[in-house]
Motif scaffolding. Structure first.
Motif, mmCIF file in Angstrom:
data_model
loop_
_atom_site.group_PDB
_atom_site.id
_atom_site.type_symbol
_atom_site.label_atom_id
_atom_site.label_comp_id
_atom_site.label_asym_id
_atom_site.label_seq_id
_atom_site.Cartn_x
_atom_site.Cartn_y
_atom_site.Cartn_z
ATOM 1 N N MET A 306 0.832 -1.209 0.000
ATOM 2 C CA MET A 306 0.000 0.000 0.000
ATOM 3 C C MET A 306 0.867 1.261 0.000
ATOM 4 S SD MET A 306 -2.800 -1.306 2.825
ATOM 5 C CE MET A 306 -3.583 0.267 3.167
ATOM 6 N N GLY A 307 2.169 1.069 0.223
ATOM 7 C CA GLY A 307 3.089 2.205 0.227
ATOM 8 C C GLY A 307 3.052 3.041 1.488
ATOM 9 N N VAL A 308 2.631 2.426 2.608
ATOM 10 C CA VAL A 308 2.517 3.222 3.845
ATOM 11 C C VAL A 308 3.588 2.860 4.889
ATOM 12 C CG1 VAL A 308 0.041 3.652 3.574
ATOM 13 C CG2 VAL A 308 0.787 1.651 4.866
ATOM 14 N N ILE A 309 4.432 1.866 4.599
ATOM 15 C CA ILE A 309 5.460 1.472 5.576
ATOM 16 C C ILE A 309 6.696 0.998 4.803
ATOM 17 C CG2 ILE A 309 4.565 -0.909 5.797
ATOM 18 C CD1 ILE A 309 5.320 -0.902 8.724
ATOM 19 N N PHE A 310 7.890 1.293 5.326
ATOM 20 C CA PHE A 310 9.157 0.910 4.688
ATOM 21 C C PHE A 310 9.160 1.256 3.188
ATOM 22 C CE2 PHE A 310 8.595 -2.528 8.068
ATOM 23 C CZ PHE A 310 9.325 -1.846 9.016
ATOM 24 N N LYS A 311 8.776 2.484 2.879
ATOM 25 C CA LYS A 311 8.677 2.920 1.468
ATOM 26 C C LYS A 311 9.995 2.705 0.719
ATOM 27 C CE LYS A 311 5.148 6.562 1.821
ATOM 28 N NZ LYS A 311 5.081 6.986 3.223
ATOM 29 N N GLY A 312 9.885 2.144 -0.471
ATOM 30 C CA GLY A 312 11.055 1.968 -1.331
ATOM 31 C C GLY A 312 11.950 0.804 -0.944
ATOM 32 N N ALA A 313 11.609 0.092 0.163
ATOM 33 C CA ALA A 313 12.469 -1.018 0.608
ATOM 34 C C ALA A 313 12.230 -2.249 -0.265
ATOM 35 C CB ALA A 313 12.173 -1.351 2.067
ATOM 36 N N SER A 314 13.263 -3.065 -0.393
ATOM 37 C CA SER A 314 13.150 -4.296 -1.186
ATOM 38 C C SER A 314 12.351 -5.342 -0.412
ATOM 39 C CB SER A 314 14.547 -4.838 -1.467
ATOM 40 O OG SER A 314 14.469 -6.214 -1.755
ATOM 41 N N MET A 315 11.530 -6.091 -1.152
ATOM 42 C CA MET A 315 10.743 -7.133 -0.503
ATOM 43 C C MET A 315 11.342 -8.518 -0.759
ATOM 44 S SD MET A 315 6.653 -7.279 -0.393
ATOM 45 C CE MET A 315 6.166 -5.605 -0.610
ATOM 46 N N ASP A 316 12.613 -8.548 -1.206
ATOM 47 C CA ASP A 316 13.235 -9.829 -1.554
ATOM 48 C C ASP A 316 13.188 -10.828 -0.394
ATOM 49 O OD1 ASP A 316 13.715 -8.745 -3.931
ATOM 50 O OD2 ASP A 316 15.900 -8.623 -3.775
ATOM 51 N N TYR A 317 13.450 -10.340 0.814
ATOM 52 C CA TYR A 317 13.474 -11.239 1.969
ATOM 53 C C TYR A 317 12.130 -11.268 2.690
ATOM 54 C CZ TYR A 317 18.439 -12.035 1.452
ATOM 55 O OH TYR A 317 19.655 -12.427 0.958
ATOM 56 N N PHE A 318 11.520 -10.087 2.840
ATOM 57 C CA PHE A 318 10.260 -10.024 3.588
ATOM 58 C C PHE A 318 9.137 -10.730 2.825
ATOM 59 C CE2 PHE A 318 7.477 -8.548 6.834
ATOM 60 C CZ PHE A 318 8.319 -8.197 7.869
ATOM 61 N N GLY A 319 9.339 -10.898 1.526
ATOM 62 C CA GLY A 319 8.310 -11.540 0.713
ATOM 63 C C GLY A 319 8.313 -13.061 0.815
ATOM 64 N N ILE A 320 9.264 -13.635 1.561
ATOM 65 C CA ILE A 320 9.368 -15.105 1.639
ATOM 66 C C ILE A 320 8.437 -15.646 2.730
ATOM 67 C CG2 ILE A 320 10.941 -17.050 2.059
ATOM 68 C CD1 ILE A 320 13.247 -15.175 1.184
ATOM 69 N N GLN A 321 7.580 -16.600 2.334
ATOM 70 C CA GLN A 321 6.638 -17.222 3.279
ATOM 71 C C GLN A 321 7.347 -17.802 4.497
ATOM 72 O OE1 GLN A 321 4.262 -20.284 1.466
ATOM 73 N NE2 GLN A 321 2.760 -18.863 0.686
ATOM 74 N N TRP A 322 6.722 -17.657 5.670
ATOM 75 C CA TRP A 322 7.191 -18.236 6.943
ATOM 76 C C TRP A 322 8.555 -17.687 7.377
ATOM 77 C CZ3 TRP A 322 2.909 -20.327 8.487
ATOM 78 C CH2 TRP A 322 2.070 -20.970 7.572
ATOM 79 N N LYS A 323 8.980 -16.564 6.768
ATOM 80 C CA LYS A 323 10.326 -16.047 7.052
ATOM 81 C C LYS A 323 10.374 -15.322 8.409
ATOM 82 C CE LYS A 323 14.557 -15.301 5.348
ATOM 83 N NZ LYS A 323 15.507 -16.409 5.341
ATOM 84 N N MET A 324 9.248 -14.766 8.838
ATOM 85 C CA MET A 324 9.221 -14.032 10.121
ATOM 86 C C MET A 324 9.068 -15.034 11.266
ATOM 87 S SD MET A 324 9.233 -11.299 11.936
ATOM 88 C CE MET A 324 8.730 -9.656 11.496
ATOM 89 N N GLU A 325 10.062 -15.059 12.156
ATOM 90 C CA GLU A 325 10.039 -16.033 13.249
ATOM 91 C C GLU A 325 9.595 -15.372 14.555
ATOM 92 O OE1 GLU A 325 13.430 -19.231 12.106
ATOM 93 O OE2 GLU A 325 14.147 -17.332 12.910
ATOM 94 N N MET A 326 9.200 -16.227 15.487
ATOM 95 C CA MET A 326 8.725 -15.725 16.779
ATOM 96 C C MET A 326 9.806 -14.947 17.521
ATOM 97 S SD MET A 326 5.896 -15.747 18.321
ATOM 98 C CE MET A 326 5.639 -14.632 19.678
ATOM 99 N N LYS A 327 11.060 -15.391 17.390
ATOM 100 C CA LYS A 327 12.124 -14.692 18.126
ATOM 101 C C LYS A 327 12.263 -13.245 17.637
ATOM 102 C CE LYS A 327 15.788 -16.730 15.291
ATOM 103 N NZ LYS A 327 16.770 -17.797 15.209
ATOM 104 N N SER A 328 11.931 -13.010 16.355
ATOM 105 C CA SER A 328 11.963 -11.635 15.836
ATOM 106 C C SER A 328 10.850 -10.795 16.449
ATOM 107 C CB SER A 328 11.827 -11.640 14.310
ATOM 108 O OG SER A 328 12.921 -12.316 13.729
ATOM 109 N N ILE A 329 9.658 -11.404 16.577
ATOM 110 C CA ILE A 329 8.520 -10.685 17.194
ATOM 111 C C ILE A 329 8.864 -10.327 18.644
ATOM 112 C CG2 ILE A 329 6.101 -10.913 17.925
ATOM 113 C CD1 ILE A 329 5.613 -12.597 15.433
ATOM 114 N N MET A 330 9.444 -11.285 19.367
ATOM 115 C CA MET A 330 9.827 -11.028 20.766
ATOM 116 C C MET A 330 10.864 -9.902 20.835
ATOM 117 S SD MET A 330 10.276 -14.740 22.511
ATOM 118 C CE MET A 330 9.140 -16.080 22.311
ATOM 119 N N ALA A 331 11.818 -9.923 19.916
ATOM 120 C CA ALA A 331 12.862 -8.882 19.906
ATOM 121 C C ALA A 331 12.247 -7.507 19.641
ATOM 122 C CB ALA A 331 13.913 -9.207 18.861
#
Length: 447
Positions: A306-331
């Protein structure tokens, strides 16, 4: 600066509104689960219940006077642990264990290959401990779905992701392991019981906390076990004079009868569609760590598109399914107010650098909202079981890193469990320091 989500990131607020559950909704869900629980316990309605209430055939709790040496095997989705447990006194549990990583080639091969691998490692372990001739009782703590027919008969219903040992599905896990151990003529083990992880946690904690009446799992999956009156277990055909039966609720399936439709939103449906078991386990998919990470990721991806967060950033990594882990959320949630150091470090891993404070605050708001809903929904189940047991003082054994390592989750779970529980029923959560394998060893000893 202090952000107000509704004013400062309205697009995220709007997307997350369906995750925000009212107290009334939580009460409705608790009552629905209570009805499903009763259906699960009853003979006529058992097959229609989304909370199946499976019999464990474990009918006694430890007295803490148990003594002796017992063996246990803990089977998890990624590894196994073989244990020798010695109960010396009320305070003294000696445990020696060996962790065994199950190679993918073994996990994905035939059932016999997997159980031969386990038997080989058990043989090495008992010889190493010089107990191979002692015919010690051995119990299994098992993290996969079983249909229990007796204390030592557990029919494997399905493996989770990563296991392809199809030859084992529909067969008795205990017998498969016995057959594999029979190959070792010098080894004498009395393999006499199998329990699921929630029951293992309950038994391990109840050895030192006699009021423990519930085992709770909140991790990559979720489940709970609790102590029921035998007379309420209509599917049980054994000795009715034994007063209790530990029940494996199998509550991850709650919602299968439509009770969660009032809260499931577009992101829940998206996660369900890409999961390995679409159309099932709706409750688990709102709660467990595996799905929380994916929910957060999908919401962030939507906002990036939608262009409202992390504008212009690459989605190469964030676009990968199941890539966000619980330890990242806790951090992300671990930073103090108005500090975003850990959140930025997490985004660096996704190759998204130099984020604005507003974007990181939005990210934290997303994590906070998704994890709060998870804790609220676990509280629904916990309150349902506490109210069912209706005991003045209950300890709950909690297994899984979320409760132990995530302070805000712990706080929210306590807060909402308190709100949803009858005030006369006092309870406390106890982190299961001893692993479920210790509980399996206790069950083996009692058997």
């Amino acid at each position: 600066m202090q952000f107000d989500p509704e004013e400062d990131f309205p697009e995220a607020w709007k997307l997350l509104k369906p995750f925000m559950l009212s107290d009334e909704t939580l009460v409705t869900l608790r009552n629905s689960m209570s009805r499903e629980l009763l259906k699960g316990l009853a003979r006529d309605t058992h097959d229609q219940s989304s909370v199946p209430c499976l019999l464990s055939y474990v009918q006694q709790l430890p007295t803490s006077h148990e003594r002796g040496r017992f063996l246990a095997l803990e089977m998890w989705p990624t590894n196994c642990r073989i244990m020798l447990v010695k109960f010396g006194s009320e305070k003294d549990i000696y445990m020696s264990s060996k962790c065994v990583i199950v190679p993918h080639t073994v996990a994905a091969s035939r059932g016999t290959t997997l159980f031969n691998f386990l038997a080989y490692n058990i043989a090495v372990f008992v010889r190493d401990k010089k107990v191979e001739k002692d015919n010690l009782p051995m119990g299994i703590a098992f993290a996969f779905e079983l249909n229990k027919l007796s204390l030592d008969v557990g029919i494997l219903l399905r493996w989770t992701k990563g296991y392809g040992a199809q030859g084992a599905v529909g067969k008795d896990v205990v017998q498969l392991l016995r057959n594999a151990l029979d190959e070792y003529k010098d080894i004498h083990i009395n393999l006499n019981s199998i329990v699921n992880i929630a029951i293992g946690a309950l038994m391990a904690v109840s050895w030192s906390h006699p009021n423990c009446r519930m085992g709770l799992i909140v991790g990559t999956n979720t489940n709970a076990a609790y102590v029921e009156k035998t007379e309420s277990c209509e599917l049980y055909d054994g000795d009715p004079s034994i007063p209790i039966m530990i029940i494996n609720t199998g509550w991850g399936n709650f919602g299968g009868n439509g009770h969660l439709e009032l809260i499931r939103n577009e992101f829940d449906k998206l996660v369900d569609s890409v999961s390995s078991v679409p159309g099932t386990k709706f409750y688990e998919k709102c709660i467990s760590t595996l799905y929380m990470g994916e929910l957060v990721r999908l919401i962030v991806v939507r906002l990036m598109n939608m262009g409202v967060i992390f504008k212009g950033a690459s989605m190469d990594y964030f676009g990968i399914q199941w890539k966000m882990e619980m330890k990242s959320i806790m951090a992300i949630e671990s930073d103090p107010p108005n500090v975003y150091t850990s959140a930025q470090a997490v985004m660096e891993k996704f190759r998204i650098r130099n984020c604005s404070q507003r974007d990181l605050a939005t990210l934290r708001f997303i994590c906070k909202t998704v994890s709060l809903r998870s804790a609220q929904l676990v509280a629904v189940g916990v309150a349902c079981l506490i109210n069912r047991m209706n005991s003045p003082n209950i300890s709950i054994a909690v297994e899984g890193g979320v409760y132990r390592l995530y302070p805000s989750y712990q706080m929210n779970l306590n807060k909402y469990a308190l709100m949803l529980t009858n005030p006369q029923n006092k309870f406390e959560f106890i982190i299961a320091e001893d692993s479920p394998g210790v509980g399996a060893a206790i069950v083996a000893g009692l058997a």
